[in-house]
Design an enzyme around this catalytic site. Sequence first.
Site, PDB file in Angstrom:
ATOM      1  CG  ASN A   1      -7.329  -7.201  -2.558  1.00 17.13           C
ATOM      2  OD1 ASN A   1      -6.928  -6.711  -1.504  1.00 17.13           O
ATOM      3  ND2 ASN A   1      -8.542  -7.722  -2.685  1.00 17.13           N
TER       4      ASN A   1
ATOM      5  CE1 TYR B   1      -7.212   1.674  10.447  1.00 17.70           C
ATOM      6  CE2 TYR B   1      -7.148   2.690  12.619  1.00 17.70           C
ATOM      7  CZ  TYR B   1      -6.596   2.513  11.362  1.00 17.70           C
ATOM      8  OH  TYR B   1      -5.442   3.179  11.028  1.00 17.70           O
TER       9      TYR B   1
ATOM     10  NE  ARG C   1      -4.100   7.150  -0.356  1.00 15.11           N
ATOM     11  CZ  ARG C   1      -5.403   7.340  -0.439  1.00 15.11           C
ATOM     12  NH1 ARG C   1      -5.909   7.951  -1.492  1.00 15.11           N
ATOM     13  NH2 ARG C   1      -6.210   6.931   0.517  1.00 15.11           N
TER      14      ARG C   1
ATOM     15  CB  ILE D   1       0.008  10.355  10.459  1.00 12.73           C
ATOM     16  CG1 ILE D   1       0.574   9.524  11.632  1.00 12.73           C
ATOM     17  CG2 ILE D   1       1.112  10.766   9.488  1.00 12.73           C
ATOM     18  CD1 ILE D   1       1.552  10.225  12.541  1.00 12.73           C
TER      19      ILE D   1
ATOM     20  CB  SER E   1      -3.588   2.517  14.139  1.00 13.79           C
ATOM     21  OG  SER E   1      -4.319   3.698  14.341  1.00 13.79           O
TER      22      SER E   1
ATOM     23  CE  LYS F   1      -4.287  -0.208  11.127  1.00 13.26           C
ATOM     24  NZ  LYS F   1      -3.310  -0.452  10.054  1.00 13.26           N
TER      25      LYS F   1
ATOM     26  CG  ASN G   1       1.706   1.472   4.847  1.00 12.19           C
ATOM     27  OD1 ASN G   1       1.675   2.224   5.820  1.00 12.19           O
ATOM     28  ND2 ASN G   1       1.212   1.835   3.648  1.00 12.19           N
TER      29      ASN G   1
ATOM     30  CB  ALA H   1     -10.680  -5.761  16.224  1.00 16.21           C
TER      31      ALA H   1
ATOM     32  N   GLY I   1       0.814  -1.224   0.000  1.00 17.99           N
ATOM     33  CA  GLY I   1       0.000   0.000   0.000  1.00 17.99           C
ATOM     34  C   GLY I   1       0.840   1.264   0.000  1.00 17.99           C
ATOM     35  CB  ALA I   2       4.254   1.852  -0.698  1.00 14.81           C
TER      36      ALA I   2
END
Length: 251
Positions: free
Chosen positions: A68, A159, A16, A192, A147, A163, A95, A161, A13-14
Amino acid sequence: MGLLTGKTALITGAARGIGKAIALKFAAEGANIAFTDLVLNDDMAAGLEATRKEIEAVGVTCRAYAGNAADFEQTEATVKQVKEDFGGIDILVNNAGITKDGLMLRMTEKQWDDVINVNLKSAFNFVHACVPVMMRQRGGSIINMASVGVHGNAGQANYAASKAGLIALAKSIAQEMGPKGIRANAIAPGFIETAMTAALPDEVREEWKKKIPLRRGGQVDDIANVATFLASDMSSYITGQVIQVDGGMNM
Ligand code: NAD
């Protein structure tokens, strides 16, 4: 010589955001870069290629792989291709991530499944495919982008759970793979400034900043700096840890 000269890093997922900043910082430290991102339309394909060129301009080899991260078989094929293209994988950064927020009573099964699949299952997919490569090399560094997984967050049960799962995954790999020279850690970024947080309403952003002792949102480079440390031999005696990079928001 850079901190990562001679190493190959694979970052999910890099195209952006935080992932891209990590890729650029790793490249500046001499690592060759393989990165993945989701490509569902022409704009996303163009974004992927633009990021690839930007990283390559730093002076390293960079290849982009559309895919994906939540798809197990696609991931196996991607990692196989990366290994063929680069000869090995020294650093893996899990990421790729999404949010689909909602209070528990209103959260749909799809919101739950999508977030768990993209955020958590993706990391299993990449770790599962990369660990044999790292074992043969007798070493590697895995970094999971956590996170609110440490503390939970109202409205983000899916989210948080996912993380928390990424943190437990890093700790479990650290225990299983430490004897093979593979380290695994998690970074828990706070607030961020990226597209993900730009999507929040202004009042939510301002409320959030009031809780940060350093009184500012983090920049993507704040995360990329810590990722570089965890990827490099500077952290060679650190494994199974969560580093909170959040301006002191959570202590
Ligand atoms: P972002 O949305 O800017 O970037 C996420 C990237 O992941 C995008 O390029 C997106 O296309 C990609 N992606 C999404 N689904 C994918 C899939 N199925 N397969 C492959 N790629 C996929 O977000 P960001 O703010 O840069 O966040 C990066 C990571 O950091 C995420 O895991 C996020 O949860 C985590 N994080 C961000 C913050 C923040 O404040 N921005 C805070 C804590 C943690």
